[in-house]
Each structure stands twice: as C-alpha cells, then as structure tokens.
Design an enzyme around this catalytic site. Structure first.
Site, short mmCIF file in Angstrom:
data_model
loop_
_atom_site.label_atom_id
_atom_site.label_comp_id
_atom_site.label_asym_id
_atom_site.label_seq_id
_atom_site.Cartn_x
_atom_site.Cartn_y
_atom_site.Cartn_z
N ARG A 164 0.83 -1.22 0.00
CA ARG A 164 0.00 0.00 0.00
C ARG A 164 0.86 1.27 0.00
NH1 ARG A 164 -2.55 -3.74 -0.97
NH2 ARG A 164 -4.38 -4.55 0.12
N SER A 216 -11.36 -0.34 3.64
CA SER A 216 -10.74 -0.69 4.92
C SER A 216 -10.02 0.53 5.49
CB SER A 216 -9.72 -1.81 4.73
OG SER A 216 -10.41 -3.00 4.42
N GLU A 308 -4.78 2.93 6.59
CA GLU A 308 -4.57 2.75 5.15
C GLU A 308 -5.15 3.95 4.39
OE1 GLU A 308 -5.31 -1.21 3.65
OE2 GLU A 308 -6.30 -0.40 1.88
#
Ligand SMILES: Cc1cc2nc3c(=O)[nH]c(=O)nc-3n(C[C@H](O)[C@H](O)[C@H](O)COP(=O)(O)OP(=O)(O)OC[C@H]3O[C@@H](n4cnc5c(N)ncnc54)[C@H](O)[C@@H]3O)c2cc1C
Length: 314
Positions: A164, A216, A308
């Site tokens: 990520r 998320s 995230e």
C-alpha cells in the site's frame, strides 16, 4: 478554477463527508494542470498553502472544515492499447481499465474486479486485493512535479512499490501521476470477465456497500507482529495479502467493537475494518471511532494499527 466554498468535498468522497475546498481545479491535460498551478500560485498569499491531488475519492477522510488549499483533480483519460500493453490516464477508473483490458483479451488485472477509484489512486497506494497488487503489471509511470513542473518517467523498480505504498505516496502532494503503462498477457475475454465478476460478487457479499464508506480503514497486520500463542488462542486466520497477515477486521471484532456507533458513523458489523456513514456522519464521528479501534486493539493485542486511508481530519 473554483474559488471559496463552491466545491463541497463531500461530493468528491465515497464517504459523503467533507467541507469546502478553498480552491478546486479539475484539469484534463498536463498543460492545463501546469497552467492551473501557476495561476493558483500567483493568486495565493501564503507559500505554505497546500495541494491535495484527488482521484476518485474512495480512500479519503476529508475534514468537516474542508481543505484550506488547492484540491487538484487530474482528469486524464487516455486509454490506448499497444500490443500487450495499455497506456492509461490517471483519471480513468480501474473498472474502465479492467473492462478495456478484457475487451482486448488482455489478462493480469482480474484481481481488481470491484476495486473502486482511479488508476492514479491505485498506483499511489499500490492498491491490491485477492493476492494481486497494482505493481504486478505496471511497467511505466509518467508524473508531474507540482513545484518544478518537470515530467518524470519511472519504470516499475523506480516507483518503489511496497505494501500500500509507492514513491508517489512518499512524495505526497509533490508528484501527480499522469499516465501509466500496464504490461499484460494475452488471455480470453470471457475468462477475464468471469474472474473479475467472482471478485465483485465476493465484495458484494462481505463488504457493507449499502452505506457510504472508504474501504478498509486500517492496513492488515503482519502476522509476525502477533505471537503464535495469541493467534492460537483466538483462532485467528492468517491470509496472504500479499505476505502473511492477520485481518484487522478480525482484531477489531475480537476487541468487541462490531457495530459500535458514534454520532452518524458506525464500525460495520458486516466488516469491522470498515466504518460506515449511516446518518450524516461528521469527520469527528469517524475520527472518534478510529481512535477507539486503535486503543482497543492495542490494549488487547499489543498491536498499533496503521491507517490505510488518507486521513485529512486528524
Ligand atoms: C468499497 C471499497 C473497497 C475498497 N477495497 C480496496 C481493496 O480491496 N484494496 C485496496 O487497496 N483499496 C481498496 N479500497 C480503497 C480505494 O478504493 C483504493 O485505495 C483506491 O486505489 C483509491 O483510488 P482513488 O482514485 O479513489 O484515490 P483517492 O481516494 O482519490 O486518493 C487516494 C490517495 O491517492 C492520491 N492520488 C489519487 N490520484 C492521484 C494521482 N493522479 N497522482 C498522485 N496521487 C494521487 C491522493 O492524493 C490520495 O492521497 C476500497 C475502497 C472502497 C470504498
């Protein structure tokens, strides 16, 4: 360029949360981005004013107070095939890219079935799912430096992709992804579409898509950060994402937070790593739930959750 308060950022977020942008620029070519940036710089009184680059707004928590700088939305829509490669503009949705690849019998992006957002956002965060990651098929990225207006061309290695993350995330606000070349492999249209559809159906069954959300909230937790005894005690499952991780949704559920509400926001009972906007939630409601989840998981598992999402509300 739009001036004060005309643009409500909640209209540019899948969360439907966010106040006004001081300035907003949507531009469909590198030249118009540079012209817009220069014009904005001439008009501002403080060199400390910030720039935020916006894709599809599917991973951003804006502040209710808005954004006191320039929100720049690159709407570059190139979509061209060259053999097994596709050159695509940062503003194209991942869904359109995947469909275009399938139409051209090119395989390699099926993992992205149901992934919302744009190509620019996917490259920035090296978005991934079902064992695949954006980096797997990127071969070249063209970007623009927002201060020097210089164009950079990077190969995959130079993009420094990791979980990520990418060089673009590390250089946040400094570099705008303009165009990306994906190198794919020949495949069968029907097979590609079927695989992508399976992933879409999986998401529809497990994610709370009925309420506004930004996916998320936290990254999954590297399995090695939790002791094997604790993993056994709670029967935690380890999945590959793309290395062994414990799903954060499970940790939040074990901490007893499934369905917890604050104002109009709620930790999704269906997928506890999602926070959903059930009733005109404010950014403060969401920030409050983020803090509660971090604290509860840290107390119970000794793990610090890492966000995230791009959190502009904290
Ligand atoms: C229902 C749902 C499911 C999701 N599932 C997943 C998943 O499985 N895996 C996953 O990884 N993510 C997932 N996400 C999160 C999100 O969709 C991805 O992170 C997506 O890649 C973000 O793209 P975007 O265009 O919406 O970016 P935005 O939300 O607009 O921006 C995200 C970040 O990217 C930067 N950015 C965007 N475009 C550019 C550009 N052209 N140049 C430079 N920087 C740019 C922004 O500045 C920002 O910092 C999900 C989100 C939702 C709502």
């Amino acid at each position: 360029m739009s001036g004060n308060s005309e643009i409500e950022l909640k209209n540019f977020s899948s969360f439907k949360i966010g106040g006004p942008a001081d300035n907003f620029l949507a531009a469909d070519s590198p030249e118009s981005i540079v012209t817009g940036l220069k014009k904005w710089r001439r008009g501002i009184w403080s060199r400390r004013k910030k720039i935020f680059i916006l894709g599809g707004g599917t991973n951003i928590l804006w502040d209710d107070k808005g954004f006191g700088g320039l929100v720049l939305k690159p709407e570059i829509t190139t979509l061209e095939r060259d053999g097994a490669a596709i050159k695509v503009g940062a503003g194209v949705s991942v869904a359109d890219l995947l469909n275009f690849a399938a139409e051209n019998n090119l395989s390699g992006l099926e993992w992205a079935g149901g992934l919302p957002g744009t190509v620019g956002g996917a490259v920035f965060g090296n978005a991934g799912a079902f064992g695949g990651e954006t980096k797997d098929s990127v071969s070249e990225v063209l970007s623009l430096d927002t201060r020097t207006y210089v164009l950079n061309k990077r190969n995959r290695g130079e993009c420094e992709f990791s979980y990520r993350n990418s060089v673009f995330r590390r250089n946040r606000s400094r570099e705008i992804v303009l165009e990306v070349v994906f190198s794919l492999i020949p495949g069968e249209k029907e097979e590609i579409l079927n695989k992508a559809l399976k992933n879409i159906e999986y998401r529809q069954a497990r994610q709370p898509l009925e309420h506004p959300n930004i996916g998320s909230i936290f990254k999954n937790v590297q399995a090695e950060r939790i002791s094997p005894e604790v993993v056994k005690l709670y029967g935690l499952n380890v999945k590959t994402d793309p290395f062994p991780v414990i799903p954060t949704a499970r940790l939040i559920a074990e901490a007893g937070l499934r369905g917890l509400s604050l104002g109009g926001a709620m930790i999704s009972p269906k997928h506890p790593n999602f926070i959903v906007n059930v009733l005109n939630a404010s950014s403060r409601d969401v920030s409050g739930l983020i803090a509660v989840a971090k604290d509860a998981v840290n107390r119970k598992f000794g793990v610090r959750l890492e966000e995230e999402i791009l959190n502009l509300a904290s």
